[in-house]
Design a protein around this motif. Structure first.
Motif, PDB file in Angstrom:
ATOM      1  N   GLU A   3       0.828  -1.191   0.000  1.00 36.66           N
ATOM      2  CA  GLU A   3       0.000   0.000   0.000  1.00 36.66           C
ATOM      3  C   GLU A   3       0.866   1.247   0.000  1.00 36.66           C
ATOM      4  O   GLU A   3       2.013   1.220   0.452  1.00 36.66           O
ATOM      5  N   VAL A   4       0.293   2.335  -0.461  1.00 34.12           N
ATOM      6  CA  VAL A   4       0.927   3.647  -0.345  1.00 34.12           C
ATOM      7  C   VAL A   4       0.589   4.185   1.043  1.00 34.12           C
ATOM      8  O   VAL A   4      -0.575   4.162   1.450  1.00 34.12           O
ATOM      9  N   PHE A  91      -3.446  13.803  -1.424  1.00 33.28           N
ATOM     10  CA  PHE A  91      -3.302  12.381  -1.708  1.00 33.28           C
ATOM     11  C   PHE A  91      -2.028  12.132  -2.499  1.00 33.28           C
ATOM     12  O   PHE A  91      -1.777  12.786  -3.510  1.00 33.28           O
ATOM     13  N   GLY A 102      -1.897   2.666 -16.673  1.00 39.07           N
ATOM     14  CA  GLY A 102      -1.966   1.773 -15.527  1.00 39.07           C
ATOM     15  C   GLY A 102      -2.771   2.336 -14.388  1.00 39.07           C
ATOM     16  O   GLY A 102      -3.185   3.480 -14.383  1.00 39.07           O
ATOM     17  N   GLU A 103      -2.961   1.512 -13.414  1.00 40.08           N
ATOM     18  CA  GLU A 103      -3.720   1.860 -12.235  1.00 40.08           C
ATOM     19  C   GLU A 103      -2.885   2.715 -11.303  1.00 40.08           C
ATOM     20  O   GLU A 103      -1.705   2.432 -11.056  1.00 40.08           O
ATOM     21  N   LEU A 104      -3.499   3.762 -10.765  1.00 44.01           N
ATOM     22  CA  LEU A 104      -2.873   4.552  -9.709  1.00 44.01           C
ATOM     23  C   LEU A 104      -3.290   3.989  -8.363  1.00 44.01           C
ATOM     24  O   LEU A 104      -4.472   3.693  -8.143  1.00 44.01           O
ATOM     25  N   PHE A 106      -3.524   4.839  -4.464  1.00 41.69           N
ATOM     26  CA  PHE A 106      -3.568   6.031  -3.629  1.00 41.69           C
ATOM     27  C   PHE A 106      -3.310   5.719  -2.167  1.00 41.69           C
ATOM     28  O   PHE A 106      -3.675   4.642  -1.665  1.00 41.69           O
ATOM     29  N   GLY A 107      -2.722   6.695  -1.484  1.00 44.02           N
ATOM     30  CA  GLY A 107      -2.651   6.650  -0.043  1.00 44.02           C
ATOM     31  C   GLY A 107      -3.971   7.119   0.560  1.00 44.02           C
ATOM     32  O   GLY A 107      -4.889   7.519  -0.158  1.00 44.02           O
ATOM     33  N   GLU A 108      -4.042   7.083   1.877  1.00 44.41           N
ATOM     34  CA  GLU A 108      -5.283   7.463   2.560  1.00 44.41           C
ATOM     35  C   GLU A 108      -5.417   8.965   2.711  1.00 44.41           C
ATOM     36  O   GLU A 108      -6.470   9.444   3.108  1.00 44.41           O
TER      37      GLU A 108
END
Lengths: 115, 111
Positions: A3-4, A91, A102-104, A106-108
């Motif tokens: 995860e970011v 974010f 591609g897919e980005l 994201f962080g929370e």
């Protein structure tokens, strides 16, 4: 699952102060981004970063903003002298491919409140 | 100008009812389009992309070039579908491309 991660989750600062928001992207990703969302408004692109340099920035990303990847793992957003209108959720995102392909991930988010 | 538009800020439907979240785009060329979703207290995440033509969590989206639309649909809404949905378009720029989001539609599924 990787995860970011973003720190801090919430920061309160006085107008005119410098703020650094930190992000740890997913380790094998090559493209890094900052977005922001002012309360009640859309998610806005700020900047993209690839190969240790800015590849694209928006008109929001003026001289008060800077990004850095200081150590190969962190990706930071610095606001030199905060203004009231910088209050927003920021974010960080990363991707293995360019954002068009591609897919980005994201962080929370980091909520910045400027008083 | 290249942009993506989501005309509805809020869409409220009953559980089991069909859902259609609207997205229109303005783009010169063949666009790549995405739907991202943000559930309550969770991060923004990819729901689906038009190029894969797959169904995710029962949602589908078809690119309609004639109407310049990429509406998100689901035949029977579930309570867990309540979330914020963003249509996204990568816009080509001199430096590469940047993923640009619409204003988002809040979907509320009521029992």
């Amino acid at each position: 699952e990787p995860e970011v991660t973003q720190t801090p989750s919430h920061q309160v600062t006085q107008m005119g102060q410098e703020v650094i928001l930190r992000c740890v992207p997913i380790s094998n990703h090559l493209y890094f981004y900052w977005y922001r969302q002012i309360l009640g408004q859309k998610v806005e692109f700020l900047v993209s970063f690839y190969n240790n340099e800015i590849s694209e920035k928006s008109e929001i990303f003026d001289d008060q903003f800077s990004v850095e990847r200081p150590d190969g793992s962190n990706f930071t957003l610095k606001i030199r002298s905060t203004k009231l209108e910088d209050s927003a959720m920021y974010f960080c995102a990363s991707s293995a491919l360019p954002s068009g392909s591609g897919e980005l991930f994201f962080g929370e988010g980091s909520r910045l409140t400027v008083l | 100008a290249q942009r993506v538009t989501q005309p509805e800020k809020l869409l409220s439907v009953f559980k089991g009812a069909p859902v259609e979240l609207k997205c229109n785009y303005s783009y010169s060329g063949s666009p790549e389009l995405f739907w991202y979703v943000q559930y309550s207290r969770q991060r923004l995440q990819l729901l689906l992309r038009h190029i894969s033509r797959e169904s995710i969590k029962g949602f589908t989206a078809d690119l309609n070039k004639g109407e310049t639309s990429f509406h998100l649909k689901k035949p029977f809404a579930q309570e867990e579908d309540s979330a914020m949905y963003y249509c996204a378009l990568p816009i080509l720029t001199g430096g590469g491309n940047k993923l640009t989001f619409g204003t988002g539609t809040q979907l509320k599924v009521e029992l």
